[in-house]
Design an enzyme around this catalytic site. Structure first.
Site, short mmCIF file in Angstrom:
data_model
loop_
_atom_site.label_atom_id
_atom_site.label_comp_id
_atom_site.label_asym_id
_atom_site.label_seq_id
_atom_site.Cartn_x
_atom_site.Cartn_y
_atom_site.Cartn_z
N CYS A 21 10.17 1.63 -9.31
CA CYS A 21 10.71 2.48 -10.02
C CYS A 21 11.69 1.90 -11.08
O CYS A 21 12.35 2.43 -11.99
CB CYS A 21 11.81 3.39 -9.18
SG CYS A 21 10.49 4.36 -8.09
N HIS A 23 16.92 7.35 -13.41
CA HIS A 23 15.48 7.76 -12.63
C HIS A 23 15.43 8.96 -11.98
O HIS A 23 16.49 9.14 -11.23
CB HIS A 23 15.43 6.48 -11.66
CG HIS A 23 14.25 6.52 -10.94
ND1 HIS A 23 12.72 6.70 -11.34
CD2 HIS A 23 13.88 6.51 -9.55
CE1 HIS A 23 11.94 6.72 -10.45
NE2 HIS A 23 12.52 6.52 -9.15
N ASN A 67 8.59 12.55 -9.42
CA ASN A 67 9.01 10.96 -9.46
C ASN A 67 7.88 10.25 -10.12
O ASN A 67 6.84 10.13 -9.51
CB ASN A 67 9.53 10.61 -8.24
CG ASN A 67 9.96 9.06 -8.38
OD1 ASN A 67 9.48 8.35 -9.36
ND2 ASN A 67 10.45 8.40 -7.11
O1 UT7 Z 1 11.90 6.44 -6.56
C1 UT7 Z 1 11.82 5.64 -5.33
C2 UT7 Z 1 12.93 5.98 -4.44
N1 UT7 Z 1 12.80 6.91 -3.60
C3 UT7 Z 1 13.88 7.73 -3.51
O2 UT7 Z 1 14.82 7.68 -3.93
C4 UT7 Z 1 13.78 8.75 -2.57
C5 UT7 Z 1 15.00 8.62 -1.47
N2 UT7 Z 1 14.84 9.88 -0.40
C6 UT7 Z 1 14.75 11.04 -0.53
O3 UT7 Z 1 14.98 11.51 -1.70
C7 UT7 Z 1 14.97 12.02 0.50
O4 UT7 Z 1 15.08 11.38 1.84
C8 UT7 Z 1 13.79 12.73 0.90
C9 UT7 Z 1 13.52 13.91 -0.30
C10 UT7 Z 1 12.49 12.16 0.75
C11 UT7 Z 1 13.89 13.81 2.14
O5 UT7 Z 1 15.15 14.38 2.03
P1 UT7 Z 1 16.03 14.38 3.12
O6 UT7 Z 1 17.12 15.52 3.13
O7 UT7 Z 1 16.45 13.09 3.42
O8 UT7 Z 1 15.14 14.98 4.59
P2 UT7 Z 1 14.95 14.29 5.78
O9 UT7 Z 1 14.01 13.11 5.50
O10 UT7 Z 1 16.12 13.92 6.56
O11 UT7 Z 1 13.99 15.19 6.48
C12 UT7 Z 1 14.90 16.41 7.06
C13 UT7 Z 1 13.67 17.24 7.94
C14 UT7 Z 1 12.91 16.55 8.81
O12 UT7 Z 1 12.64 17.30 9.98
P3 UT7 Z 1 13.30 17.30 11.45
O13 UT7 Z 1 12.92 15.86 11.56
O14 UT7 Z 1 14.73 17.48 10.84
O15 UT7 Z 1 12.57 18.24 12.07
C15 UT7 Z 1 11.53 16.29 7.93
O16 UT7 Z 1 10.30 16.09 8.85
O17 UT7 Z 1 12.81 17.77 6.77
C16 UT7 Z 1 11.44 17.58 7.15
N3 UT7 Z 1 10.46 17.21 5.98
C17 UT7 Z 1 10.19 18.50 5.22
N4 UT7 Z 1 9.99 19.59 5.45
C18 UT7 Z 1 9.67 20.62 4.67
C19 UT7 Z 1 10.21 16.01 5.39
N5 UT7 Z 1 9.40 16.44 4.19
C20 UT7 Z 1 9.41 17.73 4.02
C21 UT7 Z 1 8.76 18.69 3.30
N6 UT7 Z 1 8.81 19.96 3.63
N7 UT7 Z 1 7.92 18.17 2.33
#
Ligand code: UT7
Length: 327
Positions: free
Chosen positions: A112, A252, A282
């Site tokens: 990225c 980004h 992204n």
């Molecule tokens: O460009 C490269 C660099 N990449 C980034 O900068 C990405 C950085 N990370 C993020 O943007 C975020 O961490 C994400 C958008 C990927 C995830 O958001 P989050 O608020 O950190 O969610 P999480 O990973 O803590 O997940 C929370 C819950 C989980 O369920 P449980 O374990 O709490 O029951 C996940 O399984 O949300 C669940 N989850 C989803 N639910 C619905 C994960 N993906 C999804 C989804 N739809 N697509």
């Protein structure tokens, strides 16, 4: 001698994948995706279309907008983690497609942050005095390495390309400064583990889905918020600027919450932060040049305006750059 951006261009494939489409593919919801990331739609290539095709479209627009003939181009730098093939390079494919007979070129893998790495590299070539016209393009076909059954990653990414033409200028416009970093200790948090020399493609790597992006979202999020905010604020202080001096912040586009945190830290008001993650998701190395081209098109940038950019991605790689707009 400074390196000025004398043309900008973007290419987004036509096919649209919305949050509602994704609701039918994995256990997710429009509400979750919008609240956690800011994304509503993303673009995907059509069958047979790949990173070099998108980069070629960008190169053609750059040449048209700057009245540049292909044989005048000295160097093509392509930032990508999704080259059409491991080799030859995407740069070679673009060179061939635009018939640029007097140049050389290479691909650069900075995920990225790839476009910022490429822009800094291109600027240094121009500042050397030996290069007059350098194409710097970020292009990524993320859909080629995404598992569309994995809700953790498939909602985040889209395909696209963007780029700039760099030329020397005697003015004080152009690329002012860059702060770029790499730290491989975070490598496993965002990785495509298979297909390279460590795990060459095999039935086993495919069965284990090692040819897809794997991300520990929480870890990347934590490092991205700190990395992008710190480096953006560091480059401002290093150059004796404050957020008030910034006409436009082009971050980004990985997550709206990461962007908001960086902007807040630098005290840049929302109306001066470019956001297009809602439309494109992204697009990895393409997000910043796509945003820059949109800002040029809508007339946001005038001569002398200061632009701040920042990124964070796999590696970990991160960085920030300052540009004074104008030729
Ligand atoms: O460009 C490269 C660099 N990449 C980034 O900068 C990405 C950085 N990370 C993020 O943007 C975020 O961490 C994400 C958008 C990927 C995830 O958001 P989050 O608020 O950190 O969610 P999480 O990973 O803590 O997940 C929370 C819950 C989980 O369920 P449980 O374990 O709490 O029951 C996940 O399984 O949300 C669940 N989850 C989803 N639910 C619905 C994960 N993906 C999804 C989804 N739809 N697509």
């Amino acid at each position: 001698m400074n390196a000025a951006i004398t043309a900008t261009a973007r290419y987004l494939p036509k096919r649209v994948l919305s949050n509602f489409d994704l609701e039918k593919m994995v256990d997710t919801s429009d509400e979750w995706i919008r609240a956690r990331t800011g994304i509503e739609t993303r673009r995907l290539v059509s069958k047979g279309q790949a990173s070099a095709d998108m980069a070629t479209e960008v190169a053609k627009i750059l040449m048209e907008r700057s009245n540049t003939k292909s044989d005048e181009i000295d160097l093509i730098i392509i930032a990508t983690v999704t080259p059409d093939t491991m080799f030859p390079s995407t740069a070679a494919r673009v060179q061939h497609s635009i018939a640029a007979k007097n140049c050389w070129g290479f691909d650069l893998s900075g995920a990225c942050t790839g476009f910022l790495y490429a822009l800094e590299s291109g600027a240094r070539f121009v500042e050397s005095g030996d290069y007059k016209k350098v194409l710097v393009i970020g292009t990524d076909t993320m859909s080629s390495i995404i598992d569309y059954t994995d809700r953790n990653t498939c909602v985040l990414f889209g395909d696209g390309a963007g780029g700039v033409l760099l030329e020397p200028t005697e003015s004080n416009n152009g690329v002012l400064d860059a702060l770029l970093r790499i730290d491989g200790s975070g490598g496993d948090a965002l990785i495509m583990p298979g297909g390279g020399s460590l795990h060459p493609p095999s039935v086993d790597t495919v069965n284990k889905k090692m040819h897809y992006v794997r991300q520990d979202g929480k870890t990347v999020f934590k490092f991205a918020v700190k990395g992008m905010a710190d480096i953006s604020s560091d480059i401002l202080s290093k150059n004796n600027f404050t957020g008030e001096d910034i006409k436009l912040f082009i971050p980004h586009q990985a997550n709206k919450r990461i962007i908001d945190a960086a902007a807040k830290r630098c005290k840049i008001p929302n109306e001066r932060v470019l956001i297009n993650i809602d439309k494109y998701g992204n697009t990895t190395a393409a997000t910043i040049p796509i945003g820059l081209d949109e800002a040029v098109e809508d007339g946001t940038l005038q001569d002398g305006d200061i632009v701040l950019t920042a990124s964070f991605g796999a590696g970990f790689t991160w960085g920030s750059m300052l540009i004074r707009w104008g030729k």
